[in-house]
Design a protein around this motif. Structure first.
Motif, PDB file in Angstrom:
ATOM      1  N   TYR A  13       0.830  -1.205   0.000  1.00 19.59           N
ATOM      2  CA  TYR A  13       0.000   0.000   0.000  1.00 19.59           C
ATOM      3  C   TYR A  13       0.867   1.259   0.000  1.00 19.59           C
ATOM      4  CZ  TYR A  13      -3.170   3.598   1.680  1.00 19.59           C
ATOM      5  OH  TYR A  13      -3.867   4.767   1.826  1.00 19.59           O
ATOM      6  N   ILE A  14       1.888   1.277   0.857  1.00 20.88           N
ATOM      7  CA  ILE A  14       2.805   2.416   0.920  1.00 20.88           C
ATOM      8  C   ILE A  14       3.565   2.551  -0.402  1.00 20.88           C
ATOM      9  CG2 ILE A  14       4.895   3.290   2.064  1.00 20.88           C
ATOM     10  CD1 ILE A  14       2.283   3.619   3.651  1.00 20.88           C
ATOM     11  N   GLY A  15       3.857   1.412  -1.025  1.00 21.86           N
ATOM     12  CA  GLY A  15       4.562   1.430  -2.308  1.00 21.86           C
ATOM     13  C   GLY A  15       3.789   2.170  -3.389  1.00 21.86           C
ATOM     14  N   LEU A  16       2.474   2.176  -3.285  1.00 20.08           N
ATOM     15  CA  LEU A  16       1.666   2.928  -4.259  1.00 20.08           C
ATOM     16  C   LEU A  16       1.977   4.420  -4.189  1.00 20.08           C
ATOM     17  CD1 LEU A  16      -1.753   1.078  -3.842  1.00 20.08           C
ATOM     18  CD2 LEU A  16      -0.112   0.862  -5.732  1.00 20.08           C
ATOM     19  N   ALA A  17       2.216   4.926  -2.990  1.00 25.41           N
ATOM     20  CA  ALA A  17       2.591   6.340  -2.839  1.00 25.41           C
ATOM     21  C   ALA A  17       3.970   6.592  -3.432  1.00 25.41           C
ATOM     22  CB  ALA A  17       2.566   6.735  -1.363  1.00 25.41           C
ATOM     23  N   GLU A  19       3.692   6.957  -7.131  1.00 20.33           N
ATOM     24  CA  GLU A  19       3.186   8.285  -7.511  1.00 20.33           C
ATOM     25  C   GLU A  19       4.301   9.328  -7.484  1.00 20.33           C
ATOM     26  OE1 GLU A  19       0.246   9.147  -8.825  1.00 20.33           O
ATOM     27  OE2 GLU A  19      -0.096   6.967  -8.804  1.00 20.33           O
ATOM     28  N   ILE A  20       5.163   9.217  -6.483  1.00 15.01           N
ATOM     29  CA  ILE A  20       6.263  10.176  -6.348  1.00 15.01           C
ATOM     30  C   ILE A  20       7.275   9.994  -7.473  1.00 15.01           C
ATOM     31  CG2 ILE A  20       8.239  10.828  -4.897  1.00 15.01           C
ATOM     32  CD1 ILE A  20       6.439  10.040  -2.468  1.00 15.01           C
ATOM     33  N   THR A  21       7.589   8.746  -7.806  1.00 14.48           N
ATOM     34  CA  THR A  21       8.628   8.476  -8.805  1.00 14.48           C
ATOM     35  C   THR A  21       8.095   8.459 -10.237  1.00 14.48           C
ATOM     36  OG1 THR A  21       8.325   6.082  -8.623  1.00 14.48           O
ATOM     37  CG2 THR A  21       9.966   7.106  -7.174  1.00 14.48           C
ATOM     38  N   GLY A  22       6.807   8.651 -10.395  1.00 13.23           N
ATOM     39  CA  GLY A  22       6.211   8.562 -11.728  1.00 13.23           C
ATOM     40  C   GLY A  22       6.757   9.543 -12.738  1.00 13.23           C
ATOM     41  N   SER A  23       7.253  10.672 -12.267  1.00 12.09           N
ATOM     42  CA  SER A  23       7.774  11.668 -13.206  1.00 12.09           C
ATOM     43  C   SER A  23       9.204  11.365 -13.644  1.00 12.09           C
ATOM     44  CB  SER A  23       7.703  13.057 -12.568  1.00 12.09           C
ATOM     45  OG  SER A  23       8.497  13.086 -11.402  1.00 12.09           O
ATOM     46  N   GLU A  24       9.885  10.468 -12.936  1.00 13.69           N
ATOM     47  CA  GLU A  24      11.239  10.102 -13.329  1.00 13.69           C
ATOM     48  C   GLU A  24      11.188   9.183 -14.542  1.00 13.69           C
ATOM     49  OE1 GLU A  24      13.448   8.397 -10.086  1.00 13.69           O
ATOM     50  OE2 GLU A  24      12.529   9.778  -8.662  1.00 13.69           O
ATOM     51  N   VAL A  25      11.972   9.509 -15.551  1.00 19.67           N
ATOM     52  CA  VAL A  25      12.008   8.714 -16.781  1.00 19.67           C
ATOM     53  C   VAL A  25      13.463   8.454 -17.136  1.00 19.67           C
ATOM     54  CG1 VAL A  25      11.403   8.682 -19.235  1.00 19.67           C
ATOM     55  CG2 VAL A  25       9.844   9.726 -17.591  1.00 19.67           C
ATOM     56  N   PRO A  31      16.472   8.191 -19.454  1.00 20.64           N
ATOM     57  CA  PRO A  31      16.672   9.019 -20.652  1.00 20.64           C
ATOM     58  C   PRO A  31      16.745   8.259 -21.970  1.00 20.64           C
ATOM     59  CG  PRO A  31      18.659   8.982 -19.295  1.00 20.64           C
ATOM     60  CD  PRO A  31      17.595   8.281 -18.530  1.00 20.64           C
ATOM     61  N   VAL A  32      17.360   7.112 -22.010  1.00 25.02           N
ATOM     62  CA  VAL A  32      17.541   6.418 -23.294  1.00 25.02           C
ATOM     63  C   VAL A  32      16.298   5.630 -23.677  1.00 25.02           C
ATOM     64  CG1 VAL A  32      18.966   4.761 -24.569  1.00 25.02           C
ATOM     65  CG2 VAL A  32      20.034   6.318 -22.928  1.00 25.02           C
ATOM     66  N   THR A  33      15.759   4.838 -22.725  1.00 27.04           N
ATOM     67  CA  THR A  33      14.593   4.001 -23.043  1.00 27.04           C
ATOM     68  C   THR A  33      13.290   4.770 -22.945  1.00 27.04           C
ATOM     69  OG1 THR A  33      14.427   3.274 -20.741  1.00 27.04           O
ATOM     70  CG2 THR A  33      15.695   1.872 -22.266  1.00 27.04           C
ATOM     71  N   GLY A  34      13.264   5.827 -22.158  1.00 26.85           N
ATOM     72  CA  GLY A  34      12.025   6.572 -21.953  1.00 26.85           C
ATOM     73  C   GLY A  34      11.047   5.858 -21.032  1.00 26.85           C
ATOM     74  N   VAL A  35      11.502   4.802 -20.355  1.00 27.13           N
ATOM     75  CA  VAL A  35      10.652   4.036 -19.459  1.00 27.13           C
ATOM     76  C   VAL A  35      10.597   4.751 -18.107  1.00 27.13           C
ATOM     77  CG1 VAL A  35      10.377   1.823 -18.263  1.00 27.13           C
ATOM     78  CG2 VAL A  35      11.196   1.880 -20.619  1.00 27.13           C
ATOM     79  N   SER A  36       9.411   4.803 -17.531  1.00 25.81           N
ATOM     80  CA  SER A  36       9.224   5.446 -16.237  1.00 25.81           C
ATOM     81  C   SER A  36       9.873   4.614 -15.132  1.00 25.81           C
ATOM     82  CB  SER A  36       7.731   5.601 -15.944  1.00 25.81           C
ATOM     83  OG  SER A  36       7.530   6.043 -14.620  1.00 25.81           O
ATOM     84  N   ALA A  37      10.367   5.306 -14.106  1.00 19.53           N
ATOM     85  CA  ALA A  37      10.941   4.624 -12.941  1.00 19.53           C
ATOM     86  C   ALA A  37       9.871   3.854 -12.183  1.00 19.53           C
ATOM     87  CB  ALA A  37      11.617   5.629 -12.023  1.00 19.53           C
ATOM     88  N   ARG A  38       8.614   4.129 -12.462  1.00 18.49           N
ATOM     89  CA  ARG A  38       7.517   3.375 -11.843  1.00 18.49           C
ATOM     90  C   ARG A  38       7.687   1.877 -12.076  1.00 18.49           C
ATOM     91  NH1 ARG A  38       1.926   6.631 -13.097  1.00 18.49           N
ATOM     92  NH2 ARG A  38       2.500   8.497 -11.955  1.00 18.49           N
ATOM     93  N   TRP A  39       8.196   1.534 -13.240  1.00 16.92           N
ATOM     94  CA  TRP A  39       8.355   0.123 -13.594  1.00 16.92           C
ATOM     95  C   TRP A  39       9.229  -0.610 -12.576  1.00 16.92           C
ATOM     96  CZ3 TRP A  39       6.281  -3.647 -16.149  1.00 16.92           C
ATOM     97  CH2 TRP A  39       7.029  -4.777 -16.432  1.00 16.92           C
ATOM     98  N   ALA A  40      10.332  -0.004 -12.192  1.00 17.02           N
ATOM     99  CA  ALA A  40      11.238  -0.633 -11.228  1.00 17.02           C
ATOM    100  C   ALA A  40      10.597  -0.695  -9.843  1.00 17.02           C
ATOM    101  CB  ALA A  40      12.559   0.127 -11.174  1.00 17.02           C
ATOM    102  N   TYR A  41       9.917   0.376  -9.436  1.00 19.46           N
ATOM    103  CA  TYR A  41       9.295   0.396  -8.113  1.00 19.46           C
ATOM    104  C   TYR A  41       8.076  -0.517  -8.038  1.00 19.46           C
ATOM    105  CZ  TYR A  41      12.395   4.123  -6.726  1.00 19.46           C
ATOM    106  OH  TYR A  41      13.516   4.843  -6.410  1.00 19.46           O
ATOM    107  N   LEU A  42       7.472  -0.792  -9.163  1.00 13.19           N
ATOM    108  CA  LEU A  42       6.341  -1.723  -9.199  1.00 13.19           C
ATOM    109  C   LEU A  42       6.784  -3.124  -8.783  1.00 13.19           C
ATOM    110  CD1 LEU A  42       3.359  -2.093  -9.875  1.00 13.19           C
ATOM    111  CD2 LEU A  42       4.033  -2.537 -12.240  1.00 13.19           C
ATOM    112  N   ALA A  43       8.044  -3.449  -9.001  1.00  6.18           N
ATOM    113  CA  ALA A  43       8.578  -4.747  -8.581  1.00  6.18           C
ATOM    114  C   ALA A  43       8.467  -4.913  -7.072  1.00  6.18           C
ATOM    115  CB  ALA A  43      10.037  -4.892  -9.013  1.00  6.18           C
ATOM    116  N   LEU A  44       8.710  -3.854  -6.329  1.00  4.97           N
ATOM    117  CA  LEU A  44       8.586  -3.921  -4.872  1.00  4.97           C
ATOM    118  C   LEU A  44       7.155  -4.249  -4.466  1.00  4.97           C
ATOM    119  CD1 LEU A  44      10.759  -0.854  -3.877  1.00  4.97           C
ATOM    120  CD2 LEU A  44      11.365  -3.259  -3.698  1.00  4.97           C
TER     121      LEU A  44
END
Length: 186
Positions: A122-126, A129-135, A137-150
């Motif tokens: 549940y806390i990971g969802l927050a 949201e915080i890391t969603g703006s981090e992208v 640079p080369v792949t253009g993939v959001s950092a959300r993808w990595a945090y979703l693993a947690l």
């Protein structure tokens, strides 16, 4: 890859079959995520080495793959270890208790584990949201993808605690539930 629960004496019927199916699904999903992450990491970084060797220039995007996939590899392994009962534990107190008391202790432990890991998810969802703006640079993939693993890993461990709790309710010997057997590793 099936999870063996033959050592759990006294478990029979439809509820046990349903629990075994749920555990098998969790195990297969976690193992598949780990294996796929490892293969993609190996191929992308290996490809980067070959391209660099042949052209003296890199492709760029493989350098971002560890940031994106290593969390999935680790959390998949955490869930697999939880399914196999392979996390480190101290069982001295548990071994000293009679069967009824050990069942109560194990049930309480599973409630605590489930509550903790579902809360962390549940806390990971927050965090997402915080890391969603981090992208990257080369792949253009959001950092959300990595945090979703947690979050996925926390949910996997939480679900494993729930199935373990239910197994503890229906098994004859509570110490046999998720008991690590090294012979199964071969």
């Amino acid at each position: 890859m099936a999870v063996s629960h033959d050592r759990e004496h006294g478990v029979a019927g439809f509820p046990a079959t349903l629990l075994q199916a749920a555990d098998a699904a969790i195990f297969v999903a976690a193992a598949a995520v780990s294996i796929l992450s490892l293969v993609v990491l190996f191929l992308s970084l290996g490809g980067e080495v070959v391209v660099r060797y042949l052209t003296t220039q890199g492709m760029g995007w493989p350098s971002e793959m560890p940031n994106l996939l290593f969390p999935w590899l680790v959390m998949g392994g955490v869930v697999v270890a939880a399914q196999k009962g392979a996390h480190i534990s101290v069982t001295l107190l548990l071994d000293m208790l009679p069967r009824r008391a050990s069942r109560a202790l194990l049930l309480a432990m599973q409630l605590l584990v489930a509550a903790t890991f579902f809360y962390l998810a549940y806390i990971g969802l927050a965090v997402i949201e915080i890391t969603g703006s981090e992208v990257y640079p080369v792949t253009g993939v959001s950092a959300r993808w990595a945090y979703l693993a947690l979050i996925a890993g926390f949910v996997g461990v939480g679900l494993t605690a729930v199935t373990t709790f239910l197994r503890l309710l229906i098994t004859e010997d509570p110490r046999s539930v998720r008991a690590h057997v090294s012979e199964e590793e071969l």
